[in-house]
Motif scaffolding. Structure first.
Motif, PDB file in Angstrom:
ATOM      1  N   ASP A   1      33.256   5.178  -7.997  1.00 35.10           N
ATOM      2  CA  ASP A   1      32.281   5.528  -6.972  1.00 35.10           C
ATOM      3  C   ASP A   1      32.986   6.013  -5.711  1.00 35.10           C
ATOM      4  OD1 ASP A   1      30.212   4.714  -8.641  1.00 35.10           O
ATOM      5  OD2 ASP A   1      30.338   2.641  -7.952  1.00 35.10           O
ATOM      6  N   HIS A   2      34.175   5.469  -5.460  1.00 34.60           N
ATOM      7  CA  HIS A   2      34.930   5.835  -4.261  1.00 34.60           C
ATOM      8  C   HIS A   2      36.389   5.478  -4.474  1.00 34.60           C
ATOM      9  CE1 HIS A   2      35.437   6.971  -0.129  1.00 34.60           C
ATOM     10  NE2 HIS A   2      35.995   5.821   0.181  1.00 34.60           N
ATOM     11  N   VAL A   3      37.278   6.301  -3.909  1.00 39.24           N
ATOM     12  CA  VAL A   3      38.721   6.039  -3.967  1.00 39.24           C
ATOM     13  C   VAL A   3      39.253   6.023  -2.546  1.00 39.24           C
ATOM     14  CG1 VAL A   3      40.970   6.822  -4.793  1.00 39.24           C
ATOM     15  CG2 VAL A   3      38.946   7.107  -6.242  1.00 39.24           C
ATOM     16  N   LEU A   4      39.915   4.924  -2.185  1.00 41.65           N
ATOM     17  CA  LEU A   4      40.428   4.749  -0.833  1.00 41.65           C
ATOM     18  C   LEU A   4      41.948   4.702  -0.869  1.00 41.65           C
ATOM     19  CD1 LEU A   4      39.849   4.060   2.191  1.00 41.65           C
ATOM     20  CD2 LEU A   4      39.882   1.649   1.511  1.00 41.65           C
ATOM     21  N   SER A   5      42.577   5.532  -0.046  1.00 40.16           N
ATOM     22  CA  SER A   5      44.034   5.509   0.076  1.00 40.16           C
ATOM     23  C   SER A   5      44.401   4.665   1.290  1.00 40.16           C
ATOM     24  CB  SER A   5      44.564   6.936   0.252  1.00 40.16           C
ATOM     25  OG  SER A   5      45.951   6.921   0.527  1.00 40.16           O
ATOM     26  N   ILE A   6      45.232   3.624   1.077  1.00 38.62           N
ATOM     27  CA  ILE A   6      45.670   2.762   2.171  1.00 38.62           C
ATOM     28  C   ILE A   6      46.856   3.439   2.839  1.00 38.62           C
ATOM     29  CG2 ILE A   6      46.459   0.473   2.849  1.00 38.62           C
ATOM     30  CD1 ILE A   6      43.636   0.571   1.658  1.00 38.62           C
ATOM     31  N   HIS A   7      46.654   3.911   4.061  1.00 37.91           N
ATOM     32  CA  HIS A   7      47.640   4.784   4.688  1.00 37.91           C
ATOM     33  C   HIS A   7      48.945   4.076   5.021  1.00 37.91           C
ATOM     34  CE1 HIS A   7      44.863   8.050   4.780  1.00 37.91           C
ATOM     35  NE2 HIS A   7      43.980   7.351   5.473  1.00 37.91           N
ATOM     36  N   HIS A   8      48.923   2.781   5.333  1.00 34.52           N
ATOM     37  CA  HIS A   8      50.177   2.142   5.704  1.00 34.52           C
ATOM     38  C   HIS A   8      50.838   1.425   4.533  1.00 34.52           C
ATOM     39  CE1 HIS A   8      47.388  -1.243   6.181  1.00 34.52           C
ATOM     40  NE2 HIS A   8      48.422  -2.063   6.157  1.00 34.52           N
ATOM     41  N   LEU A   9      50.352   1.664   3.329  1.00 36.98           N
ATOM     42  CA  LEU A   9      50.999   1.158   2.112  1.00 36.98           C
ATOM     43  C   LEU A   9      50.808   2.178   0.987  1.00 36.98           C
ATOM     44  CD1 LEU A   9      49.943  -2.603   1.930  1.00 36.98           C
ATOM     45  CD2 LEU A   9      52.243  -1.741   2.260  1.00 36.98           C
ATOM     46  N   PRO A  10      51.760   2.236   0.053  1.00 44.86           N
ATOM     47  CA  PRO A  10      51.561   3.112  -1.113  1.00 44.86           C
ATOM     48  C   PRO A  10      50.594   2.455  -2.095  1.00 44.86           C
ATOM     49  CG  PRO A  10      53.687   2.011  -1.260  1.00 44.86           C
ATOM     50  CD  PRO A  10      53.101   1.611   0.055  1.00 44.86           C
ATOM     51  N   VAL A  11      49.348   2.315  -1.684  1.00 43.47           N
ATOM     52  CA  VAL A  11      48.328   1.598  -2.445  1.00 43.47           C
ATOM     53  C   VAL A  11      47.036   2.407  -2.448  1.00 43.47           C
ATOM     54  CG1 VAL A  11      46.863  -0.467  -2.492  1.00 43.47           C
ATOM     55  CG2 VAL A  11      49.291  -0.696  -1.978  1.00 43.47           C
ATOM     56  N   PHE A  12      46.397   2.478  -3.609  1.00 48.16           N
ATOM     57  CA  PHE A  12      45.068   3.059  -3.730  1.00 48.16           C
ATOM     58  C   PHE A  12      44.100   1.955  -4.136  1.00 48.16           C
ATOM     59  CE2 PHE A  12      47.886   6.637  -4.468  1.00 48.16           C
ATOM     60  CZ  PHE A  12      47.284   7.651  -3.735  1.00 48.16           C
ATOM     61  N   VAL A  13      42.884   2.016  -3.598  1.00 45.56           N
ATOM     62  CA  VAL A  13      41.844   1.066  -3.972  1.00 45.56           C
ATOM     63  C   VAL A  13      40.687   1.866  -4.564  1.00 45.56           C
ATOM     64  CG1 VAL A  13      40.305  -0.769  -3.200  1.00 45.56           C
ATOM     65  CG2 VAL A  13      42.530  -0.453  -2.080  1.00 45.56           C
ATOM     66  N   VAL A  14      40.321   1.520  -5.795  1.00 49.43           N
ATOM     67  CA  VAL A  14      39.265   2.240  -6.503  1.00 49.43           C
ATOM     68  C   VAL A  14      38.039   1.336  -6.603  1.00 49.43           C
ATOM     69  CG1 VAL A  14      38.629   3.458  -8.615  1.00 49.43           C
ATOM     70  CG2 VAL A  14      41.016   3.474  -7.850  1.00 49.43           C
ATOM     71  N   PHE A  15      36.897   1.836  -6.128  1.00 47.63           N
ATOM     72  CA  PHE A  15      35.630   1.106  -6.198  1.00 47.63           C
ATOM     73  C   PHE A  15      34.828   1.687  -7.358  1.00 47.63           C
ATOM     74  CE2 PHE A  15      37.209   0.959  -1.935  1.00 47.63           C
ATOM     75  CZ  PHE A  15      36.847  -0.273  -1.418  1.00 47.63           C
ATOM     76  N   SER A  16      34.435   0.833  -8.297  1.00 43.17           N
ATOM     77  CA  SER A  16      33.698   1.314  -9.465  1.00 43.17           C
ATOM     78  C   SER A  16      32.819   0.201 -10.008  1.00 43.17           C
ATOM     79  CB  SER A  16      34.673   1.808 -10.549  1.00 43.17           C
ATOM     80  OG  SER A  16      35.551   0.766 -10.943  1.00 43.17           O
ATOM     81  N   ARG A  17      32.175   0.479 -11.126  1.00 40.73           N
ATOM     82  CA  ARG A  17      31.328  -0.523 -11.780  1.00 40.73           C
ATOM     83  C   ARG A  17      32.160  -1.283 -12.809  1.00 40.73           C
ATOM     84  NH1 ARG A  17      25.686   2.937 -12.626  1.00 40.73           N
ATOM     85  NH2 ARG A  17      25.566   3.672 -10.464  1.00 40.73           N
ATOM     86  N   PRO A  18      31.872  -2.585 -12.984  1.00 47.39           N
ATOM     87  CA  PRO A  18      32.667  -3.383 -13.938  1.00 47.39           C
ATOM     88  C   PRO A  18      32.720  -2.789 -15.340  1.00 47.39           C
ATOM     89  CG  PRO A  18      31.343  -4.824 -12.557  1.00 47.39           C
ATOM     90  CD  PRO A  18      30.913  -3.422 -12.237  1.00 47.39           C
ATOM     91  N   CYS A  19      31.659  -2.119 -15.773  1.00 48.94           N
ATOM     92  CA  CYS A  19      31.631  -1.573 -17.129  1.00 48.94           C
ATOM     93  C   CYS A  19      32.665  -0.459 -17.325  1.00 48.94           C
ATOM     94  CB  CYS A  19      30.244  -1.049 -17.478  1.00 48.94           C
ATOM     95  SG  CYS A  19      29.645   0.274 -16.386  1.00 48.94           S
ATOM     96  N   ALA A  20      33.195   0.085 -16.222  1.00 44.81           N
ATOM     97  CA  ALA A  20      34.161   1.182 -16.332  1.00 44.81           C
ATOM     98  C   ALA A  20      35.603   0.690 -16.388  1.00 44.81           C
ATOM     99  CB  ALA A  20      33.998   2.127 -15.145  1.00 44.81           C
ATOM    100  N   GLU A  21      35.813  -0.632 -16.376  1.00 43.56           N
ATOM    101  CA  GLU A  21      37.168  -1.164 -16.215  1.00 43.56           C
ATOM    102  C   GLU A  21      38.144  -0.654 -17.277  1.00 43.56           C
ATOM    103  OE1 GLU A  21      39.559  -5.415 -15.695  1.00 43.56           O
ATOM    104  OE2 GLU A  21      37.385  -5.397 -16.045  1.00 43.56           O
ATOM    105  N   ARG A  22      37.789  -0.768 -18.520  1.00 45.90           N
ATOM    106  CA  ARG A  22      38.739  -0.410 -19.587  1.00 45.90           C
ATOM    107  C   ARG A  22      39.135   1.059 -19.516  1.00 45.90           C
ATOM    108  NH1 ARG A  22      37.590  -2.335 -25.653  1.00 45.90           N
ATOM    109  NH2 ARG A  22      37.890  -4.300 -24.527  1.00 45.90           N
ATOM    110  N   THR A  23      38.149   1.947 -19.392  1.00 45.26           N
ATOM    111  CA  THR A  23      38.431   3.378 -19.332  1.00 45.26           C
ATOM    112  C   THR A  23      39.195   3.733 -18.069  1.00 45.26           C
ATOM    113  OG1 THR A  23      36.371   3.782 -20.528  1.00 45.26           O
ATOM    114  CG2 THR A  23      37.410   5.672 -19.490  1.00 45.26           C
ATOM    115  N   LEU A  24      38.831   3.097 -16.957  1.00 45.23           N
ATOM    116  CA  LEU A  24      39.496   3.353 -15.689  1.00 45.23           C
ATOM    117  C   LEU A  24      40.963   2.970 -15.744  1.00 45.23           C
ATOM    118  CD1 LEU A  24      39.546   4.025 -12.652  1.00 45.23           C
ATOM    119  CD2 LEU A  24      38.745   1.680 -12.222  1.00 45.23           C
ATOM    120  N   VAL A  25      41.256   1.775 -16.224  1.00 44.31           N
ATOM    121  CA  VAL A  25      42.643   1.304 -16.291  1.00 44.31           C
ATOM    122  C   VAL A  25      43.462   2.189 -17.221  1.00 44.31           C
ATOM    123  CG1 VAL A  25      44.126  -0.582 -17.076  1.00 44.31           C
ATOM    124  CG2 VAL A  25      42.111  -1.075 -15.675  1.00 44.31           C
TER     125      VAL A  25
END
Length: 432
Positions: free
Chosen positions: A186-210
Motif C-alpha cells: 500500500d505504501h513504501v517508506l524510505s528511512i532517510h537516516h538509515l539504509p532501511v525501507f519500510v513496506v506497509f501492506s496487507r498480511p495476506c501479501a506476506e509470502r509473495t512480498l517477502v
C-alpha cells in the motif's frame, strides 16, 4: 494514472476513450461507464484520477454523479462534457469545483491540453501528499508522534528491509515503489537516516512480498510484524518488532527473513544476559561479543537522532532554533549565535529551548551532529571518523571523541569495529 469516461451514448464514450488511449499519455487505464449508477459502482472498485462525464444522461445527471462521488470520497477530479445548449449549466458546474468542461464534439487538441494540465496537477498533489504522509509516518516510527491517530481500520503487515553495511543499490528504491502497482504494497517508506525501507501492506501479501524482496535484493535482510496500530506509539512498537526480527536474522543467524510475531526472543531483553540465553535456547545462536555489539550499535544509531517533536506545538523561537541546527550543524554554531539570530538573550533562549526539548541547546546540537555522522557511516562503512567529524561540526577531534563516547556509551574505535562484525561467529554469513 486511471481515467473513467461516462456517457450514455456508446459511440461517444468509446470514441473519447479511444482518442485518450491513442495519446499514449499518463492515463494508462481508460475505462467506460454508460450511466451514473454504473459509474459509481466502478468507482467503488477503482480509484480513478479523473472522471470525464456527460451532463445530460437518462436517470441521474452528470452533476448528481459528481456530487455522489465527492460525497463518498471516490474521486477528486472531474471534467464535464456538454453541448452548446448546456453551456451555462456547465459553467455553474465549474463553480462547484469541477476541473473544466469540453464542448461536444470534442476537440482533440483541447482534450490533450486538458489531460496534460490535470495530470500535472494530480502528480503535484500526490507528491505533496506523499511527502506529508512520509513525514508523519517517519515521526511515528521514531517516537515523535506517539499520540497521532492513524485512522487505520484494518490489519497491517509492516515489513522492514535493511541493507546495512552493503553498497547502496540506487535502483532499489524505485523497484520497491513499483510494488504498489503490483498489489504487493500500500505504501513504501524510505528511512532517510538509515539504509532501511519500510513496506506497509496487507498480511495476506506476506509470502509473495517477502519472496519478491529477496529476489530483488540479494543483500537485503527482512523482518515482518503484523497488527492493527491505531496510534503513532503502536506503529512504533510494530516497527521495532519487525526491525528486531530483521537484525536478529542478520546479526546472529545469517537468515535473510524472520517473522517478528513468531520470534521468541523479545527485544525488551536486549542488553541483558537473559537476551543471550534466549538467543541460545530459542534460536540455537551463541553470539560473539562482536555480534552483540553490532546489534546494539544498530539500535543506538537508530535512537541517536534527537526527536524534534511536533513543531506545530513548539514556540516559534524553539522551532527557529531547531531549524538553525538542521541547516547549520556542519558550521560553527553556539547558543549565543542562535539567540542573536532569533533576537533573544542567550539566557532566555537557553531556558526556553530546554523547557521545550528536555535537553540543552548544545546537547541537542551534539546529538544531531553525531546522528548525521552515524548516518554517513551506516551508508558507507569505509568512511572514517577523521574524515567525517570535521565536516559535521567537530573541528577538534579530541572534543569529538569525548562527545561521541558520552552519547553512544562506547568509543569511536569500538563502534567502527562493530560495522565489520566478525564472520567467524556462529550464524553469520554474507547474507546468502
Amino acid at each position: 494514472m486511471k481515467l473513467l469516461v461516462v456517457d450514455d451514448e456508446n459511440l461517444i464514450a468509446r470514441g473519447i476513450a479511444h482518442v485518450i488511449e491513442q495519446f499514449g499519455g499518463p492515463f494508462d487505464q481508460v475505462d467506460i461507464a454508460y450511466s451514473c449508477e454504473g459509474a459509481l459502482k466502478q468507482m467503488e472498485q477503482v480509484r480513478y484520477d479523473l472522471v470525464i462525464t456527460d451532463i445530460s444522461m437518462p436517470g441521474a445527471s452528470g452533476l448528481e454523479l459528481i456530487k455522489a462521488a465527492q460525497g463518498g470520497g471516490l474521486c477528486e477530479n472531474f471534467c464535464i462534457l456538454s453541448g452548446y445548449s448546456e453551456f451555462e449549466y456547465a459553467r455553474s458546474a465549474i463553480r462547484l469545483g469541477v476541473e473544466d468542461y469540453l464542448l461536444k464534439p470534442v476537440d482533440k487538441e483541447k482534450l490533450r491540453e486538458l489531460l496534460e494540465a490535470i495530470s500535472k496537477k494530480v502528480c503535484a498533489r500526490d507528491v505533496s501528499r506523499r511527502r506529508e504522509r512520509d513525514s508523519v509516518l517517519t515521526d511515528c516510527l521514531f517516537g515523535r508522534l506517539e499520540d497521532q491517530e492513524l485512522g487505520n481500520e484494518r490489519p497491517l503487515l509492516l515489513t522492514v528491509a535493511e541493507t546495512l553495511f552493503h553498497p547502496a543499490d540506487p535502483a532499489l528504491g524505485k523497484k520497491l515503489k513499483e510494488y504498489r502497482g503490483r498489489g504487493l504494497a500500500d505504501h513504501v517508506l524510505s528511512i532517510h537516516h538509515l539504509p532501511v525501507f519500510v513496506v506497509f501492506s496487507r498480511p495476506c501479501a506476506e509470502r509473495t512480498l517477502v519472496r519478491s524482496l529477496l529476489k530483488d535484493s540479494p543483500v537485503m535482510f527482512i523482518g515482518t510484524a503484523a497488527g492493527q496500530p491505531a496510534t503513532g506509539a503502536q506503529l512504533r512498537e510494530l516497527y521495532e518488532r519487525a526491525l528486531h526480527a530483521a537484525l536478529c536474522g542478520h546479526c546472529f543467524l545469517g537468515r535473510r527473513y524472520m517473522n517478528g510475531d513468531a520470534l521468541s526472543v523479545p527485544r525488551s531483553a536486549q542488553g541483558t544476559k537473559e537476551f543471550e540465553k534466549l538467543l541460545l535456547r530459542q534460536l540455537d545462536a551463541n553470539p560473539t561479543q562482536g555480534q552483540m555489539l553490532f546489534y546494539r550499535q544498530c539500535w543506538r544509531a537508530l535512537a541517536a537522532k534527537p526527536a524534534a517533536g511536533d513543531k506545530s506545538a513548539q514556540s516559534p523561537y524553539a522551532a527557529q532554533m531547531i531549524e538553525l541546527v538542521e541547516q547549520g550543524f556542519d558550521r560553527e554554531l553556539t547558543l549565543n549565535s542562535a539567540a542573536r539570530t532569533i533576537g533573544l538573550s542567550p539566557e532566555y533562549a537557553g531556558k526556553l529551548f530546554r523547557t521545550e526539548m528536555g535537553v540543552s541547546f548544545s546537547e541537542y546540537l551534539n546529538r544531531y551532529r553525531i546522528a548525521k555522522i552515524l548516518e554517513y557511516m551506516l551508508r558507507d562503512p569505509r568512511l572514517s571518523f577523521e574524515q567525517l567529524a570535521p565536516s559535521m561540526g567537530f573541528p577538534d577531534l579530541r572534543n569529538f571523541y569525548r562527545v561521541f563516547k558520552r552519547i553512544m556509551q562506547t568509543t569511536p574505535g569500538k563502534y567502527r569495529d562493530s560495522l565489520c562484525p566478525p564472520k567467524d561467529g556462529p550464524g553469520y554469513d554474507d547474507g546468502e
